[in-house]
Design an enzyme around this catalytic site. Structure first.
Site, PDB file in Angstrom:
ATOM      1  N   GLU A 154      -5.967  -9.687   7.788  1.00  0.00           N
ATOM      2  CA  GLU A 154      -5.326 -10.596   8.727  1.00  0.00           C
ATOM      3  C   GLU A 154      -6.403 -11.489   9.325  1.00  0.00           C
ATOM      4  O   GLU A 154      -7.535 -11.060   9.539  1.00  0.00           O
ATOM      5  CB  GLU A 154      -4.587  -9.807   9.815  1.00  0.00           C
ATOM      6  CG  GLU A 154      -3.352  -9.135   9.266  1.00  0.00           C
ATOM      7  CD  GLU A 154      -2.570  -8.354  10.299  1.00  0.00           C
ATOM      8  OE1 GLU A 154      -2.681  -8.653  11.498  1.00  0.00           O
ATOM      9  OE2 GLU A 154      -1.845  -7.435   9.885  1.00  0.00           O
ATOM     10  N   THR A 202       0.859  -1.183   0.000  1.00  0.00           N
ATOM     11  CA  THR A 202       0.000   0.000   0.000  1.00  0.00           C
ATOM     12  C   THR A 202       0.896   1.234   0.000  1.00  0.00           C
ATOM     13  O   THR A 202       1.730   1.391   0.899  1.00  0.00           O
ATOM     14  CB  THR A 202      -0.884   0.001   1.263  1.00  0.00           C
ATOM     15  OG1 THR A 202      -1.589  -1.231   1.313  1.00  0.00           O
ATOM     16  CG2 THR A 202      -1.855   1.163   1.264  1.00  0.00           C
ATOM     17  N   GLY A 234     -17.677  -0.296  18.908  1.00  0.00           N
ATOM     18  CA  GLY A 234     -16.827  -0.820  19.982  1.00  0.00           C
ATOM     19  C   GLY A 234     -15.644   0.089  20.203  1.00  0.00           C
ATOM     20  O   GLY A 234     -15.746   1.307  20.025  1.00  0.00           O
ATOM     21  N   ASN A 237      -9.663   1.195   2.256  1.00  0.00           N
ATOM     22  CA  ASN A 237      -9.414   1.228   3.704  1.00  0.00           C
ATOM     23  C   ASN A 237     -10.008   2.468   4.351  1.00  0.00           C
ATOM     24  O   ASN A 237     -10.509   2.410   5.482  1.00  0.00           O
ATOM     25  CB  ASN A 237      -7.910   1.116   3.990  1.00  0.00           C
ATOM     26  CG  ASN A 237      -7.432  -0.334   3.947  1.00  0.00           C
ATOM     27  OD1 ASN A 237      -8.234  -1.239   3.716  1.00  0.00           O
ATOM     28  ND2 ASN A 237      -6.160  -0.564   4.161  1.00  0.00           N
ATOM     29  N   GLY A 256      -7.832  -0.751  14.757  1.00  0.00           N
ATOM     30  CA  GLY A 256      -6.388  -0.664  14.954  1.00  0.00           C
ATOM     31  C   GLY A 256      -5.702  -1.508  13.897  1.00  0.00           C
ATOM     32  O   GLY A 256      -6.260  -1.726  12.821  1.00  0.00           O
ATOM     33  N   CYS A 298      -2.837  -1.448   9.295  1.00  0.00           N
ATOM     34  CA  CYS A 298      -3.302  -0.918   8.006  1.00  0.00           C
ATOM     35  C   CYS A 298      -4.228   0.288   8.128  1.00  0.00           C
ATOM     36  O   CYS A 298      -3.860   1.387   7.731  1.00  0.00           O
ATOM     37  CB  CYS A 298      -3.995  -2.025   7.215  1.00  0.00           C
ATOM     38  SG  CYS A 298      -2.912  -3.429   6.929  1.00  0.00           S
TER      39      CYS A 298
HETATM   40  C1  UGA Z   1      -7.682  -4.203   6.530  1.00  0.00           C
HETATM   41  C2  UGA Z   1      -8.742  -4.318   5.413  1.00  0.00           C
HETATM   42  O1  UGA Z   1      -9.945  -4.847   5.938  1.00  0.00           O
HETATM   43  C3  UGA Z   1      -8.221  -5.209   4.287  1.00  0.00           C
HETATM   44  O2  UGA Z   1      -9.166  -5.238   3.227  1.00  0.00           O
HETATM   45  C4  UGA Z   1      -6.896  -4.635   3.785  1.00  0.00           C
HETATM   46  O3  UGA Z   1      -6.360  -5.429   2.752  1.00  0.00           O
HETATM   47  C5  UGA Z   1      -5.914  -4.591   4.937  1.00  0.00           C
HETATM   48  O4  UGA Z   1      -6.455  -3.758   5.988  1.00  0.00           O
HETATM   49  C6  UGA Z   1      -4.631  -4.002   4.419  1.00  0.00           C
HETATM   50  O5  UGA Z   1      -4.583  -2.786   4.190  1.00  0.00           O
HETATM   51  O6  UGA Z   1      -3.714  -4.737   4.127  1.00  0.00           O
HETATM   52  P1  UGA Z   1      -7.008  -5.749   8.590  1.00  0.00           P
HETATM   53  O7  UGA Z   1      -6.062  -4.673   9.001  1.00  0.00           O
HETATM   54  O8  UGA Z   1      -6.555  -7.164   8.613  1.00  0.00           O
HETATM   55  O9  UGA Z   1      -7.542  -5.495   7.104  1.00  0.00           O
HETATM   56  O10 UGA Z   1      -8.234  -5.640   9.587  1.00  0.00           O
HETATM   57  P2  UGA Z   1      -9.807  -5.382   9.489  1.00  0.00           P
HETATM   58  O11 UGA Z   1     -10.530  -6.660   9.442  1.00  0.00           O
HETATM   59  O12 UGA Z   1     -10.110  -4.366   8.454  1.00  0.00           O
HETATM   60  O13 UGA Z   1     -10.061  -4.734  10.929  1.00  0.00           O
HETATM   61  C7  UGA Z   1      -9.444  -3.494  11.266  1.00  0.00           C
HETATM   62  C8  UGA Z   1      -9.875  -3.036  12.621  1.00  0.00           C
HETATM   63  O14 UGA Z   1     -11.232  -2.601  12.599  1.00  0.00           O
HETATM   64  C9  UGA Z   1      -9.796  -4.085  13.740  1.00  0.00           C
HETATM   65  O15 UGA Z   1      -9.205  -3.474  14.876  1.00  0.00           O
HETATM   66  C10 UGA Z   1     -11.246  -4.443  13.994  1.00  0.00           C
HETATM   67  O16 UGA Z   1     -11.470  -4.843  15.318  1.00  0.00           O
HETATM   68  C11 UGA Z   1     -11.941  -3.124  13.705  1.00  0.00           C
HETATM   69  N1  UGA Z   1     -13.364  -3.253  13.332  1.00  0.00           N
HETATM   70  C12 UGA Z   1     -13.727  -3.929  12.219  1.00  0.00           C
HETATM   71  C13 UGA Z   1     -14.328  -2.646  14.130  1.00  0.00           C
HETATM   72  O17 UGA Z   1     -14.023  -2.001  15.159  1.00  0.00           O
HETATM   73  N2  UGA Z   1     -15.652  -2.756  13.767  1.00  0.00           N
HETATM   74  C14 UGA Z   1     -16.033  -3.417  12.660  1.00  0.00           C
HETATM   75  O18 UGA Z   1     -17.251  -3.474  12.384  1.00  0.00           O
HETATM   76  C15 UGA Z   1     -15.045  -4.025  11.869  1.00  0.00           C
END
Ligand code: UGA
Length: 437
Positions: free
Chosen positions: A156, A122, A257, A212, A261, A264
Protein backbone atom coordinates in the site's frame (compact mmCIF):
# COMPACT_ATOMS: atom_id res chain seq x y z
CA UNK A 1 -5.99 -9.57 -24.22
CA UNK A 2 -9.52 -9.39 -22.78
CA UNK A 3 -9.19 -10.11 -19.09
CA UNK A 4 -11.38 -9.87 -16.02
CA UNK A 5 -10.63 -9.01 -12.40
CA UNK A 6 -12.86 -10.28 -9.60
CA UNK A 7 -12.80 -8.14 -6.43
CA UNK A 8 -11.81 -4.46 -6.48
CA UNK A 9 -10.05 -3.69 -3.20
CA UNK A 10 -6.47 -2.38 -3.14
CA UNK A 11 -5.25 -5.38 -5.06
CA UNK A 12 -8.05 -5.78 -7.61
CA UNK A 13 -8.60 -2.08 -8.36
CA UNK A 14 -4.88 -1.54 -8.89
CA UNK A 15 -4.44 -4.71 -10.95
CA UNK A 16 -7.44 -3.84 -13.14
CA UNK A 17 -6.28 -0.26 -13.78
CA UNK A 18 -2.63 -1.26 -14.31
CA UNK A 19 -3.49 -4.06 -16.75
CA UNK A 20 -5.73 -1.67 -18.69
CA UNK A 21 -2.77 0.71 -18.81
CA UNK A 22 -0.71 -2.10 -20.37
CA UNK A 23 -3.27 -2.18 -23.19
CA UNK A 24 -5.48 -5.07 -22.10
CA UNK A 25 -9.25 -4.73 -22.22
CA UNK A 26 -10.42 -5.19 -18.64
CA UNK A 27 -13.81 -6.00 -17.12
CA UNK A 28 -13.68 -5.77 -13.34
CA UNK A 29 -16.29 -7.26 -11.04
CA UNK A 30 -17.20 -5.76 -7.67
CA UNK A 31 -20.25 -6.84 -5.67
CA UNK A 32 -20.23 -3.80 -3.34
CA UNK A 33 -22.48 -1.40 -5.21
CA UNK A 34 -21.12 1.85 -3.77
CA UNK A 35 -17.53 0.83 -4.50
CA UNK A 36 -18.41 -0.37 -8.01
CA UNK A 37 -20.23 2.83 -8.89
CA UNK A 38 -17.39 4.99 -7.57
CA UNK A 39 -14.82 3.03 -9.58
CA UNK A 40 -16.99 3.11 -12.70
CA UNK A 41 -17.00 6.91 -12.43
CA UNK A 42 -13.21 6.86 -12.18
CA UNK A 43 -13.15 7.56 -8.41
CA UNK A 44 -10.91 5.55 -6.09
CA UNK A 45 -12.58 4.84 -2.73
CA UNK A 46 -9.25 4.83 -0.82
CA UNK A 47 -6.11 6.93 -0.67
CA UNK A 48 -3.50 5.32 -2.90
CA UNK A 49 -0.96 7.56 -4.68
CA UNK A 50 -1.27 7.65 -8.51
CA UNK A 51 -4.16 5.19 -8.62
CA UNK A 52 -6.83 7.84 -9.19
CA UNK A 53 -5.17 9.08 -12.40
CA UNK A 54 -4.50 5.59 -13.70
CA UNK A 55 -8.07 4.51 -13.04
CA UNK A 56 -9.74 7.64 -14.40
CA UNK A 57 -7.65 7.53 -17.59
CA UNK A 58 -8.54 3.93 -18.36
CA UNK A 59 -12.21 4.26 -17.43
CA UNK A 60 -12.47 7.27 -19.70
CA UNK A 61 -10.85 5.50 -22.63
CA UNK A 62 -13.24 2.56 -22.19
CA UNK A 63 -10.33 0.18 -21.63
CA UNK A 64 -11.64 -0.60 -18.12
CA UNK A 65 -15.28 -1.32 -17.24
CA UNK A 66 -17.10 -2.66 -14.20
CA UNK A 67 -19.86 -5.20 -13.60
CA UNK A 68 -21.54 -7.24 -10.88
CA UNK A 69 -22.33 -10.23 -13.09
CA UNK A 70 -20.38 -13.49 -13.26
CA UNK A 71 -22.15 -14.35 -16.53
CA UNK A 72 -20.79 -11.17 -18.08
CA UNK A 73 -17.32 -11.87 -16.68
CA UNK A 74 -17.27 -15.37 -18.17
CA UNK A 75 -18.52 -14.13 -21.55
CA UNK A 76 -16.04 -11.23 -21.69
CA UNK A 77 -12.71 -13.05 -21.67
CA UNK A 78 -10.87 -16.24 -20.83
CA UNK A 79 -8.31 -15.01 -18.31
CA UNK A 80 -9.87 -14.23 -14.91
CA UNK A 81 -7.90 -12.79 -11.97
CA UNK A 82 -9.34 -13.42 -8.51
CA UNK A 83 -8.34 -10.56 -6.19
CA UNK A 84 -10.80 -10.86 -3.30
CA UNK A 85 -9.90 -10.39 0.36
CA UNK A 86 -8.84 -13.12 2.80
CA UNK A 87 -9.16 -11.42 6.22
CA UNK A 88 -8.53 -13.04 9.57
CA UNK A 89 -11.51 -15.02 10.90
CA UNK A 90 -13.21 -13.30 13.84
CA UNK A 91 -12.55 -15.97 16.45
CA UNK A 92 -9.50 -17.73 15.10
CA UNK A 93 -6.02 -17.04 13.77
CA UNK A 94 -7.04 -18.63 10.45
CA UNK A 95 -7.67 -16.75 7.22
CA UNK A 96 -11.26 -16.54 6.01
CA UNK A 97 -11.22 -17.84 2.43
CA UNK A 98 -14.99 -17.63 1.92
CA UNK A 99 -14.66 -14.81 -0.64
CA UNK A 100 -12.33 -17.00 -2.74
CA UNK A 101 -14.76 -19.90 -2.50
CA UNK A 102 -17.64 -17.62 -3.46
CA UNK A 103 -15.73 -16.27 -6.48
CA UNK A 104 -14.89 -19.74 -7.81
CA UNK A 105 -18.38 -21.05 -7.10
CA UNK A 106 -19.95 -18.00 -8.74
CA UNK A 107 -17.77 -17.99 -11.84
CA UNK A 108 -17.28 -21.69 -12.59
CA UNK A 109 -20.84 -22.55 -13.76
CA UNK A 110 -20.50 -19.89 -16.49
CA UNK A 111 -17.22 -21.24 -17.90
CA UNK A 112 -18.38 -23.13 -20.97
CA UNK A 113 -15.17 -22.73 -23.03
CA UNK A 114 -11.48 -23.10 -22.07
CA UNK A 115 -10.46 -20.51 -19.47
CA UNK A 116 -7.70 -19.77 -16.99
CA UNK A 117 -8.63 -18.56 -13.52
CA UNK A 118 -5.69 -16.93 -11.73
CA UNK A 119 -5.77 -16.52 -7.96
CA UNK A 120 -3.85 -13.50 -6.70
CA UNK A 121 -5.11 -13.29 -3.11
CA UNK A 122 -3.00 -14.42 -0.16
CA UNK A 123 -4.27 -17.85 0.89
CA UNK A 124 -3.38 -20.71 3.23
CA UNK A 125 -1.26 -23.29 1.42
CA UNK A 126 -3.51 -25.98 -0.08
CA UNK A 127 -6.29 -23.57 -1.10
CA UNK A 128 -5.32 -23.52 -4.81
CA UNK A 129 -5.47 -27.29 -5.13
CA UNK A 130 -8.88 -27.35 -3.45
CA UNK A 131 -10.15 -24.53 -5.68
CA UNK A 132 -8.82 -26.22 -8.82
CA UNK A 133 -10.91 -29.29 -7.95
CA UNK A 134 -13.99 -27.16 -7.36
CA UNK A 135 -13.47 -25.30 -10.64
CA UNK A 136 -13.20 -28.46 -12.70
CA UNK A 137 -16.22 -29.98 -10.98
CA UNK A 138 -18.48 -26.95 -11.45
CA UNK A 139 -17.41 -25.62 -14.87
CA UNK A 140 -19.23 -26.94 -17.97
CA UNK A 141 -15.76 -26.79 -19.61
CA UNK A 142 -14.50 -29.34 -17.04
CA UNK A 143 -10.72 -29.79 -17.18
CA UNK A 144 -10.49 -27.00 -19.77
CA UNK A 145 -11.21 -24.56 -16.93
CA UNK A 146 -7.72 -24.30 -15.41
CA UNK A 147 -6.43 -22.61 -12.29
CA UNK A 148 -3.09 -20.90 -11.58
CA UNK A 149 -1.87 -19.16 -8.43
CA UNK A 150 -0.02 -15.90 -8.94
CA UNK A 151 0.47 -14.06 -5.62
CA UNK A 152 0.69 -10.29 -5.57
CA UNK A 153 3.41 -8.44 -3.66
CA UNK A 154 2.18 -4.87 -3.84
CA UNK A 155 2.65 -2.53 -0.90
CA UNK A 156 0.00 0.00 0.00
CA UNK A 157 1.29 3.45 -0.81
CA UNK A 158 3.26 1.98 -3.75
CA UNK A 159 0.52 -0.20 -5.22
CA UNK A 160 0.67 1.28 -8.73
CA UNK A 161 4.45 1.19 -8.97
CA UNK A 162 4.62 -2.37 -7.59
CA UNK A 163 1.95 -3.58 -10.02
CA UNK A 164 3.43 -1.92 -13.10
CA UNK A 165 7.00 -2.94 -12.19
CA UNK A 166 6.83 -6.07 -10.03
CA UNK A 167 10.13 -7.18 -8.48
CA UNK A 168 9.14 -10.76 -9.31
CA UNK A 169 6.30 -12.67 -10.91
CA UNK A 170 5.51 -16.00 -9.29
CA UNK A 171 3.12 -18.43 -10.92
CA UNK A 172 1.98 -21.75 -9.51
CA UNK A 173 0.55 -24.06 -12.15
CA UNK A 174 -0.49 -27.64 -12.80
CA UNK A 175 -0.69 -27.43 -16.57
CA UNK A 176 1.91 -26.07 -19.01
CA UNK A 177 -0.85 -24.34 -21.02
CA UNK A 178 -1.41 -22.08 -18.02
CA UNK A 179 2.30 -21.21 -17.97
CA UNK A 180 2.23 -20.27 -21.65
CA UNK A 181 -0.82 -18.02 -21.18
CA UNK A 182 0.67 -16.23 -18.17
CA UNK A 183 4.07 -15.79 -19.80
CA UNK A 184 2.35 -14.16 -22.78
CA UNK A 185 0.25 -12.01 -20.48
CA UNK A 186 3.19 -10.80 -18.38
CA UNK A 187 5.61 -10.48 -21.33
CA UNK A 188 5.77 -6.64 -21.15
CA UNK A 189 6.89 -6.87 -17.52
CA UNK A 190 9.28 -9.72 -18.20
CA UNK A 191 10.75 -7.57 -21.01
CA UNK A 192 11.16 -4.73 -18.47
CA UNK A 193 13.31 -7.06 -16.38
CA UNK A 194 10.87 -8.58 -13.86
CA UNK A 195 12.04 -12.15 -13.15
CA UNK A 196 9.43 -14.91 -13.43
CA UNK A 197 9.39 -18.06 -11.29
CA UNK A 198 7.16 -20.88 -12.52
CA UNK A 199 6.40 -23.42 -9.83
CA UNK A 200 3.69 -25.57 -8.26
CA UNK A 201 0.60 -24.33 -6.38
CA UNK A 202 1.92 -24.96 -2.88
CA UNK A 203 5.20 -23.13 -3.47
CA UNK A 204 3.45 -20.14 -5.05
CA UNK A 205 1.06 -19.89 -2.10
CA UNK A 206 3.91 -20.25 0.40
CA UNK A 207 6.15 -17.66 -1.31
CA UNK A 208 3.67 -14.94 -0.40
CA UNK A 209 3.23 -15.83 3.26
CA UNK A 210 6.94 -16.59 3.64
CA UNK A 211 7.82 -13.14 2.29
CA UNK A 212 5.44 -11.40 4.70
CA UNK A 213 6.62 -13.59 7.59
CA UNK A 214 10.22 -12.63 6.83
CA UNK A 215 9.37 -8.91 6.72
CA UNK A 216 7.47 -9.18 10.01
CA UNK A 217 10.43 -11.02 11.53
CA UNK A 218 12.82 -8.26 10.49
CA UNK A 219 10.63 -5.62 12.13
CA UNK A 220 10.14 -7.56 15.34
CA UNK A 221 13.85 -8.38 15.45
CA UNK A 222 14.78 -4.71 15.43
CA UNK A 223 12.03 -3.89 17.91
CA UNK A 224 13.37 -6.56 20.27
CA UNK A 225 16.82 -4.98 19.84
CA UNK A 226 15.24 -1.61 20.68
CA UNK A 227 14.19 -2.97 24.04
CA UNK A 228 17.73 -4.20 24.70
CA UNK A 229 19.09 -0.83 23.58
CA UNK A 230 16.89 0.93 26.13
CA UNK A 231 18.14 -1.35 28.90
CA UNK A 232 21.77 -0.68 27.98
CA UNK A 233 21.78 2.96 26.89
CA UNK A 234 22.52 1.96 23.28
CA UNK A 235 20.87 3.50 20.21
CA UNK A 236 18.76 1.28 17.92
CA UNK A 237 18.98 3.60 14.90
CA UNK A 238 22.79 3.55 14.91
CA UNK A 239 22.58 -0.20 15.43
CA UNK A 240 20.19 -0.71 12.49
CA UNK A 241 22.32 1.52 10.25
CA UNK A 242 25.43 -0.42 11.19
CA UNK A 243 24.06 -3.93 10.70
CA UNK A 244 22.19 -2.75 7.59
CA UNK A 245 25.46 -1.98 5.79
CA UNK A 246 26.02 -5.73 5.67
CA UNK A 247 24.41 -6.60 2.34
CA UNK A 248 23.35 -9.98 3.67
CA UNK A 249 21.20 -8.15 6.24
CA UNK A 250 20.17 -4.95 4.42
CA UNK A 251 18.80 -1.77 6.02
CA UNK A 252 15.19 -2.03 4.80
CA UNK A 253 12.49 -3.06 7.30
CA UNK A 254 14.85 -2.42 10.21
CA UNK A 255 13.04 0.72 11.37
CA UNK A 256 12.30 0.22 15.04
CA UNK A 257 9.13 1.80 16.37
CA UNK A 258 5.57 1.02 17.32
CA UNK A 259 5.52 -2.05 15.08
CA UNK A 260 3.73 -3.40 12.06
CA UNK A 261 0.02 -3.27 11.31
CA UNK A 262 -2.24 -3.16 8.27
CA UNK A 263 -4.37 -5.70 6.49
CA UNK A 264 -1.51 -8.04 5.59
CA UNK A 265 1.48 -8.69 7.86
CA UNK A 266 -0.40 -9.32 11.15
CA UNK A 267 -3.12 -11.53 9.70
CA UNK A 268 -0.76 -13.36 7.35
CA UNK A 269 1.63 -14.49 10.10
CA UNK A 270 -1.30 -15.62 12.25
CA UNK A 271 -2.88 -17.53 9.37
CA UNK A 272 0.51 -19.11 8.66
CA UNK A 273 0.84 -20.32 12.27
CA UNK A 274 -2.70 -21.69 12.12
CA UNK A 275 -2.11 -23.51 8.83
CA UNK A 276 1.20 -24.91 10.09
CA UNK A 277 -0.73 -26.37 13.02
CA UNK A 278 -3.21 -28.04 10.65
CA UNK A 279 -0.28 -29.46 8.68
CA UNK A 280 1.38 -30.85 11.82
CA UNK A 281 4.40 -28.54 11.57
CA UNK A 282 3.39 -25.99 14.20
CA UNK A 283 6.73 -26.34 16.04
CA UNK A 284 8.56 -25.04 12.95
CA UNK A 285 6.44 -21.90 12.97
CA UNK A 286 6.25 -21.22 16.73
CA UNK A 287 8.72 -18.38 16.34
CA UNK A 288 6.07 -16.44 14.44
CA UNK A 289 4.00 -16.32 17.63
CA UNK A 290 6.94 -14.55 19.26
CA UNK A 291 7.15 -12.17 16.31
CA UNK A 292 3.48 -11.32 16.85
CA UNK A 293 4.00 -10.98 20.64
CA UNK A 294 6.97 -8.63 20.24
CA UNK A 295 4.90 -6.57 17.83
CA UNK A 296 1.97 -6.31 20.21
CA UNK A 297 4.26 -5.52 23.14
CA UNK A 298 5.58 -2.44 21.32
CA UNK A 299 2.09 -0.95 21.31
CA UNK A 300 1.59 -1.71 24.99
CA UNK A 301 4.98 -0.22 25.85
CA UNK A 302 3.98 3.05 24.22
CA UNK A 303 0.85 3.22 26.39
CA UNK A 304 3.03 2.72 29.51
CA UNK A 305 5.57 5.30 28.36
CA UNK A 306 2.81 7.84 27.60
CA UNK A 307 1.32 7.26 31.03
CA UNK A 308 4.68 7.81 32.71
CA UNK A 309 5.34 10.94 30.65
CA UNK A 310 2.08 12.57 31.76
CA UNK A 311 2.93 11.89 35.41
CA UNK A 312 1.42 8.46 35.99
CA UNK A 313 -2.26 9.25 35.54
CA UNK A 314 -3.86 9.26 32.11
CA UNK A 315 -7.22 10.48 33.37
CA UNK A 316 -7.55 14.11 32.34
CA UNK A 317 -4.24 14.21 30.47
CA UNK A 318 -4.44 15.77 27.04
CA UNK A 319 -2.53 13.93 24.32
CA UNK A 320 -2.02 15.09 20.75
CA UNK A 321 -1.43 12.29 18.22
CA UNK A 322 0.20 12.63 14.81
CA UNK A 323 -0.95 9.79 12.58
CA UNK A 324 -3.71 7.17 12.54
CA UNK A 325 -2.98 5.16 9.37
CA UNK A 326 -0.93 1.97 9.73
CA UNK A 327 1.73 3.61 7.58
CA UNK A 328 2.17 6.84 5.59
CA UNK A 329 0.69 7.33 2.10
CA UNK A 330 -2.34 5.31 3.10
CA UNK A 331 -5.70 5.96 4.74
CA UNK A 332 -5.88 2.34 5.86
CA UNK A 333 -6.37 1.91 9.61
CA UNK A 334 -6.77 -1.87 9.67
CA UNK A 335 -4.86 -3.14 12.72
CA UNK A 336 -3.09 0.22 12.86
CA UNK A 337 -0.69 0.49 15.80
CA UNK A 338 -1.25 4.28 15.84
CA UNK A 339 -5.00 3.96 16.19
CA UNK A 340 -4.69 1.10 18.71
CA UNK A 341 -2.46 3.23 20.96
CA UNK A 342 -4.73 6.28 20.61
CA UNK A 343 -7.75 4.12 21.44
CA UNK A 344 -6.11 2.60 24.53
CA UNK A 345 -5.06 6.00 25.86
CA UNK A 346 -8.59 7.29 25.32
CA UNK A 347 -10.12 4.27 27.07
CA UNK A 348 -7.81 4.87 30.01
CA UNK A 349 -9.16 8.36 30.45
CA UNK A 350 -6.89 10.60 28.39
CA UNK A 351 -8.30 13.33 26.15
CA UNK A 352 -6.79 12.18 22.85
CA UNK A 353 -6.79 14.38 19.75
CA UNK A 354 -5.71 12.69 16.56
CA UNK A 355 -4.66 14.17 13.25
CA UNK A 356 -3.80 12.17 10.13
CA UNK A 357 -3.34 13.81 6.71
CA UNK A 358 -5.54 11.17 5.01
CA UNK A 359 -6.93 8.77 7.59
CA UNK A 360 -9.10 10.99 9.84
CA UNK A 361 -12.25 9.70 8.11
CA UNK A 362 -11.37 5.99 8.12
CA UNK A 363 -10.11 6.28 11.71
CA UNK A 364 -13.28 8.14 12.73
CA UNK A 365 -15.33 5.32 11.25
CA UNK A 366 -13.32 2.66 13.12
CA UNK A 367 -13.01 4.62 16.38
CA UNK A 368 -15.71 7.31 16.48
CA UNK A 369 -15.22 8.28 20.14
CA UNK A 370 -11.74 9.76 19.61
CA UNK A 371 -11.45 13.46 18.79
CA UNK A 372 -10.08 14.24 15.33
CA UNK A 373 -8.30 17.51 14.58
CA UNK A 374 -7.93 19.35 11.27
CA UNK A 375 -4.19 19.85 11.52
CA UNK A 376 -1.11 18.55 13.31
CA UNK A 377 -0.88 21.77 15.30
CA UNK A 378 -4.57 21.72 16.29
CA UNK A 379 -4.21 18.15 17.57
CA UNK A 380 -1.60 19.46 20.04
CA UNK A 381 -3.58 22.37 21.49
CA UNK A 382 -3.23 22.28 25.28
CA UNK A 383 -1.45 18.91 25.11
CA UNK A 384 0.62 17.45 27.93
CA UNK A 385 2.24 15.11 25.46
CA UNK A 386 2.57 14.79 21.67
CA UNK A 387 2.84 11.30 20.13
CA UNK A 388 4.27 10.86 16.62
CA UNK A 389 2.85 7.51 15.50
CA UNK A 390 2.69 7.43 11.66
CA UNK A 391 5.67 8.87 9.79
CA UNK A 392 3.95 11.15 7.25
CA UNK A 393 6.53 13.53 5.74
CA UNK A 394 4.56 16.58 6.94
CA UNK A 395 5.25 15.67 10.58
CA UNK A 396 9.00 15.72 9.92
CA UNK A 397 8.66 19.29 8.67
CA UNK A 398 7.19 20.51 11.96
CA UNK A 399 9.52 22.44 14.24
CA UNK A 400 9.36 23.44 17.93
CA UNK A 401 8.45 26.96 16.74
CA UNK A 402 5.23 25.60 15.15
CA UNK A 403 4.08 24.42 18.57
CA UNK A 404 5.17 27.46 20.55
CA UNK A 405 2.32 28.56 22.80
CA UNK A 406 0.21 25.61 21.58
CA UNK A 407 1.04 22.79 24.01
CA UNK A 408 0.71 22.79 27.79
CA UNK A 409 3.87 20.78 28.34
CA UNK A 410 6.75 20.38 25.89
CA UNK A 411 6.85 16.60 25.71
CA UNK A 412 7.23 14.53 22.55
CA UNK A 413 7.32 10.79 21.90
CA UNK A 414 8.65 9.69 18.49
CA UNK A 415 7.13 6.27 17.76
CA UNK A 416 8.80 6.00 14.35
CA UNK A 417 12.32 7.23 15.06
CA UNK A 418 12.43 9.76 12.25
CA UNK A 419 12.10 13.15 13.95
CA UNK A 420 15.09 15.40 14.59
CA UNK A 421 15.31 14.61 18.28
CA UNK A 422 18.25 16.98 18.88
CA UNK A 423 16.37 19.96 17.43
CA UNK A 424 13.39 19.35 19.72
CA UNK A 425 15.59 18.80 22.77
CA UNK A 426 17.59 21.96 22.05
CA UNK A 427 14.30 23.87 22.10
CA UNK A 428 13.64 22.62 25.61
CA UNK A 429 11.42 19.64 24.82
CA UNK A 430 11.56 16.31 26.65
CA UNK A 431 11.76 13.69 23.91
CA UNK A 432 11.44 9.92 24.20
CA UNK A 433 11.58 7.24 21.55
CA UNK A 434 11.81 3.45 21.42
CA UNK A 435 15.37 2.15 21.64
CA UNK A 436 17.00 5.59 21.52
CA UNK A 437 19.18 7.51 23.89
C1 UGA B 1 2.97 -5.81 2.94
C2 UGA B 1 4.24 -6.26 2.19
O1 UGA B 1 5.29 -5.33 2.40
C3 UGA B 1 3.95 -6.41 0.70
O2 UGA B 1 5.10 -6.91 0.03
C4 UGA B 1 2.78 -7.38 0.53
O3 UGA B 1 2.45 -7.53 -0.83
C5 UGA B 1 1.58 -6.83 1.27
O4 UGA B 1 1.91 -6.69 2.67
C6 UGA B 1 0.45 -7.82 1.10
O5 UGA B 1 0.49 -8.88 1.72
O6 UGA B 1 -0.40 -7.61 0.27
P1 UGA B 1 1.83 -3.44 3.34
O7 UGA B 1 0.85 -4.14 4.23
O8 UGA B 1 1.33 -2.44 2.36
O9 UGA B 1 2.67 -4.50 2.49
O10 UGA B 1 2.81 -2.68 4.32
P2 UGA B 1 4.38 -2.68 4.64
O11 UGA B 1 5.05 -1.63 3.86
O12 UGA B 1 4.93 -4.05 4.59
O13 UGA B 1 4.34 -2.19 6.16
C7 UGA B 1 3.70 -3.01 7.15
C8 UGA B 1 3.85 -2.41 8.51
O14 UGA B 1 5.19 -2.53 8.97
C9 UGA B 1 3.50 -0.92 8.63
O15 UGA B 1 2.70 -0.75 9.78
C10 UGA B 1 4.85 -0.25 8.78
O16 UGA B 1 4.77 0.94 9.52
C11 UGA B 1 5.63 -1.31 9.54
N1 UGA B 1 7.10 -1.22 9.38
C12 UGA B 1 7.67 -1.36 8.16
C13 UGA B 1 7.89 -1.00 10.50
O17 UGA B 1 7.39 -0.87 11.64
N2 UGA B 1 9.25 -0.93 10.35
C14 UGA B 1 9.84 -1.08 9.15
O18 UGA B 1 11.09 -1.02 9.08
C15 UGA B 1 9.03 -1.30 8.02
Amino acid sequence: MRITVIGCGYLGATHAAAMAEFGHEVLAMEIDRAKREALAQGRVPMHEPNLADLLARNVESGQLRFTDSYAEVAAFGDLHFVCVGTPQQPESLAADVSQIEAAITGLAPHLARPALVVGKSTVPVGTAERMAGRLTALAPAGGEAMLAWNPEFLREGYAVQDTLHPDRIVVGIQDSRAEKLLRDFYQPMIDQGSPIVVTDYATAELVKVAANAFLATKISFINAMAEVCEATGADVVDLADSIGYDERIGRQFLNAGIGFGGGCLPKDIRAFVHRAGELGVEDAMTFLRHIDDINRRQRERVVHIAKAMVGGDLAGARIGVWGAAFKPDSDDVRDSPALWISGQLHLKGADVRVYDPQANATAGHAFPTLTYADSAVEACRGADLVLHLTEWPEFRELTPTDLEGVVRRQQLFDGRNVLDVDAWRSAGWTVRALGRR
